[in-house]
Design an enzyme around this catalytic site. Structure first.
Site, PDB file in Angstrom:
ATOM      1  N   LYS A 134       0.838  -1.204   0.000  1.00 19.69           N
ATOM      2  CA  LYS A 134       0.000   0.000   0.000  1.00 19.69           C
ATOM      3  C   LYS A 134       0.880   1.264   0.000  1.00 19.69           C
ATOM      4  CE  LYS A 134      -3.218   2.461   2.765  1.00 19.69           C
ATOM      5  NZ  LYS A 134      -3.432   2.644   4.186  1.00 19.69           N
ATOM      6  N   ASP A 152      -7.337   1.038   0.530  1.00 18.57           N
ATOM      7  CA  ASP A 152      -7.432   1.223   1.984  1.00 18.57           C
ATOM      8  C   ASP A 152      -8.867   0.890   2.402  1.00 18.57           C
ATOM      9  OD1 ASP A 152      -9.032   3.348   1.307  1.00 18.57           O
ATOM     10  OD2 ASP A 152      -8.016   4.799   2.589  1.00 18.57           O
TER      11      ASP A 152
END
Ligand code: SF4
Length: 222
Positions: A134, A152
């Site tokens: 991420k 997310d």
């Protein structure tokens, strides 16, 4: 009963391949200011901010980095102080021991393998200690070369609600989104969902009546 309702809703809005472009265009118009909320002035500051943002809010990170970036300007600066001093300086972002260790390891590798510069490719970014997918995706996208889609909690929730994925696992969700979202929008797409999730498609109380994509969303309550 519930299942047939979902099937009926999906039929009503049509296939996701046909909906994805209008959804993106309308969200771009509705959230023209959608952008990363972290404050940074260089690739190094971006990388540090994203690493510090794990398990805390962007507002909190900005509060800490305002002072941090005055003191730490180059990768060398993070290695020049005792580890405990760096830990104290980032304490308020939480998980400060792990984060300080990751920052020091990353700075060491930047100096040894990348001439002190932040690399641009996902593979290189993923080599940095403590940099997970991420973080690497966010950094690559902000540096102008998105190579994946950041997933997310907002991106996950909204992608499921608008029927772009049925997956739960972030890696599988990203794979679905990479197949669906036009590549030129990989960078902006997560920001659009994040801002839409904060302002309109709120987790417990989605404002479907105010939503610009309600006719394209199988989860619409109107
Ligand atoms: S219609 Fe409702 S559920 Fe669908 S995206 Fe908009 S606010 Fe969220």
């Amino acid at each position: 009963m519930a299942r047939s309702y979902v099937r009926e809703a999906r039929r009503r809005v049509g296939p996701k391949k046909e909906r994805v472009r209008p959804v993106i265009e309308r969200l771009k118009a509705a959230h023209a200011d959608a952008a990363i909320a972290l404050r940074f002035r260089s690739p190094l500051e971006l990388l540090v901010s994203v690493m510090l943002s794990a398990q805390t809010t962007d507002v909190n990170v900005n509060r800490v980095t305002e002072k941090l970036f005055v003191k730490y300007r180059r990768p060398e600066d993070y290695l020049a102080v005792p580890p405990e001093e760096l830990e104290r300086d980032i304490y308020q972002t939480g998980f400060f021991r792990q984060k300080a260790k990751a920052l020091r390891g990353t700075m060491k590798m930047l100096l040894e393998d990348f001439d002190g510069e932040v690399p641009r490719t996902l593979d290189e970014l993923l080599r940095l200690p403590g940099v997970a997918r991420k973080t690497a995706n966010v950094v690559a996208a902000e540096l102008g070369s998105p190579q994946g889609v950041v997933v997310d909690t907002h991106v996950r929730r909204l992608s499921q609600r608008v029927g772009f994925t049925k997956q739960e696992d972030p890696v599988k969700i990203e794979r679905d989104l990479q197949r669906l979202v036009p590549r030129e929008d990989w960078g902006v797409f997560p920001h659009l969902l994040i801002w839409h999730g904060r302002r309109v498609c709120i987790a417990r109380a989605p404002q479907c009546a105010e939503c610009v994509v309600n006719d394209l969303c199988p989860s619409s309550r109107i």
